[in-house]
Scaffold this active site. Sequence first.
Site, mmCIF file in Angstrom:
data_model
loop_
_atom_site.group_PDB
_atom_site.id
_atom_site.type_symbol
_atom_site.label_atom_id
_atom_site.label_comp_id
_atom_site.label_asym_id
_atom_site.label_seq_id
_atom_site.Cartn_x
_atom_site.Cartn_y
_atom_site.Cartn_z
ATOM 1 N N SER A 127 -0.395 -2.652 0.366
ATOM 2 C CA SER A 127 0.550 -3.609 0.960
ATOM 3 C C SER A 127 0.114 -4.163 2.308
ATOM 4 O O SER A 127 0.746 -5.105 2.799
ATOM 5 C CB SER A 127 1.931 -2.980 1.100
ATOM 6 O OG SER A 127 2.542 -2.919 -0.162
ATOM 7 N N TYR A 131 -1.577 -10.372 -7.896
ATOM 8 C CA TYR A 131 -0.992 -9.412 -6.956
ATOM 9 C C TYR A 131 -1.756 -8.077 -6.989
ATOM 10 O O TYR A 131 -2.108 -7.519 -5.950
ATOM 11 C CB TYR A 131 0.487 -9.204 -7.303
ATOM 12 C CG TYR A 131 1.166 -8.122 -6.512
ATOM 13 C CD1 TYR A 131 1.645 -8.365 -5.225
ATOM 14 C CD2 TYR A 131 1.331 -6.836 -7.042
ATOM 15 C CE1 TYR A 131 2.261 -7.360 -4.489
ATOM 16 C CE2 TYR A 131 1.938 -5.838 -6.314
ATOM 17 C CZ TYR A 131 2.408 -6.096 -5.046
ATOM 18 O OH TYR A 131 3.003 -5.100 -4.321
ATOM 19 N N TYR A 144 8.980 -1.128 5.758
ATOM 20 C CA TYR A 144 10.083 -0.979 4.791
ATOM 21 C C TYR A 144 11.341 -0.408 5.446
ATOM 22 O O TYR A 144 11.661 -0.752 6.561
ATOM 23 C CB TYR A 144 9.632 -0.140 3.582
ATOM 24 C CG TYR A 144 8.306 -0.594 3.077
ATOM 25 C CD1 TYR A 144 8.173 -1.883 2.570
ATOM 26 C CD2 TYR A 144 7.182 0.197 3.174
ATOM 27 C CE1 TYR A 144 6.948 -2.340 2.143
ATOM 28 C CE2 TYR A 144 5.950 -0.261 2.741
ATOM 29 C CZ TYR A 144 5.838 -1.529 2.231
ATOM 30 O OH TYR A 144 4.641 -1.987 1.813
ATOM 31 N N LYS A 198 -0.389 -7.725 2.109
ATOM 32 C CA LYS A 198 0.765 -8.641 2.111
ATOM 33 C C LYS A 198 0.827 -9.430 3.412
ATOM 34 O O LYS A 198 1.321 -10.559 3.448
ATOM 35 C CB LYS A 198 2.068 -7.854 1.897
ATOM 36 C CG LYS A 198 2.182 -7.288 0.492
ATOM 37 C CD LYS A 198 3.371 -6.364 0.332
ATOM 38 C CE LYS A 198 3.415 -5.832 -1.104
ATOM 39 N NZ LYS A 198 4.344 -4.724 -1.289
ATOM 40 N N VAL A 241 0.496 1.719 0.670
ATOM 41 C CA VAL A 241 0.514 3.048 0.044
ATOM 42 C C VAL A 241 -0.881 3.664 -0.129
ATOM 43 O O VAL A 241 -0.995 4.809 -0.563
ATOM 44 C CB VAL A 241 1.277 3.074 -1.313
ATOM 45 C CG1 VAL A 241 2.756 2.841 -1.137
ATOM 46 C CG2 VAL A 241 0.654 2.116 -2.317
HETATM 47 N N1 GLN Z 1 0.364 -2.301 -4.888
HETATM 48 C C1 GLN Z 1 1.465 -1.489 -4.440
HETATM 49 C C2 GLN Z 1 2.698 -1.735 -5.301
HETATM 50 O O1 GLN Z 1 2.977 -2.846 -5.636
HETATM 51 C C3 GLN Z 1 1.723 -1.808 -3.007
HETATM 52 C C4 GLN Z 1 2.913 -1.055 -2.446
HETATM 53 C C5 GLN Z 1 2.694 -0.617 -1.039
HETATM 54 O O2 GLN Z 1 1.582 -0.506 -0.535
HETATM 55 N N2 GLN Z 1 3.788 -0.276 -0.391
HETATM 56 O O3 GLN Z 1 3.386 -0.828 -5.631
#
Ligand code: GLN
Length: 306
Positions: free
Chosen positions: A65, A190, A242, A68, A260
């Site tokens: 993420s 994605y 988050y 993102k 993550v």
């Molecule tokens: N690729 C992971 C997912 O979509 C990314 C989530 C994350 O890093 N919080 O679950």
Amino acid sequence: MRPDYAAILETIHAEVQPLIGQGELAGYIPELAKVPIERFGMAVYRLDGTVHSIGDAAARFSLQSVTKLFALALAFSREGDAIWSRVGREPSGNPFNSLVQLEYERGIPRNPFINAGALVITDILTSRFVQADLAVLQFMQMLSNEPGIDFDQAVARSERATAHRNSAMAHFMKGFGNLHNDVDRVIDNYCRQCSITMSCVELARAGSFLAQHGTVPWSGVKVLERSPAKRLNALMLTCGTYDAAGDFAYRVGLPAKSGVGGGILAVVPGEATVAVWSPGLDANGNSLVGTYALERFTDLTAQSIF
Ligand code: GLN
């Protein structure tokens, strides 16, 4: 007086040792469960180009993420405020992969950093670029000055094969008319974007434009105007970790984006970027050791935005 970053990183490295191994790997993406949990790296990239690093700071890891942030910067730089008709700017107070809010908010995700919001951003990039995944990769290669940055194909395949929740969210949003492209194409882009790997040193350099009002310090390239750069930092502070964003602001006090894979990129405005990696996650999906390391960093340097 400028903090002694090298000494402070040594101190942090020693202080995190008792915590190493705690937390959980992101086993819901099977390939990420193979990463040794005891890895730890940290890098500080100062705006004058000086780099300080410790531990596994040169080892590449799965950004997940954290990408993102770069996808949003790319979409924001091209589409401007038009993106806010499709995604909100409020903290979610829910886990990053939650579906519940989407129902009562009629397919408009709370913010671009939860998965649903990131899928909308990927959809925007899918409409804009022939290959959105490559567009994000090339953007990150440019920002880090590392043409060798790449996808991790095994991680991308592993996430794609288990992307049931993200696919559900994408279908749901398409049902509300907030996803314009084919769901499978958006999920493909994605998952590939999330699989990009970088080291802490590379990541800190790639994020440095955020510490300097949108302009890359070492190349002078203006990625974002001042105002959107300010807004991106604000979103990192309020939504980047988050439903732990409040606690993270309380403990660390810097705009940051986590993933993550165990990486966190934090911004010290006007001074530096700090990237940390340790794959053990806390209950909210943020690096447990990484968060602690950043908390100690702002304590020891007295560099937070508060
Ligand atoms: N690729 C992971 C997912 O979509 C990314 C989530 C994350 O890093 N919080 O679950």
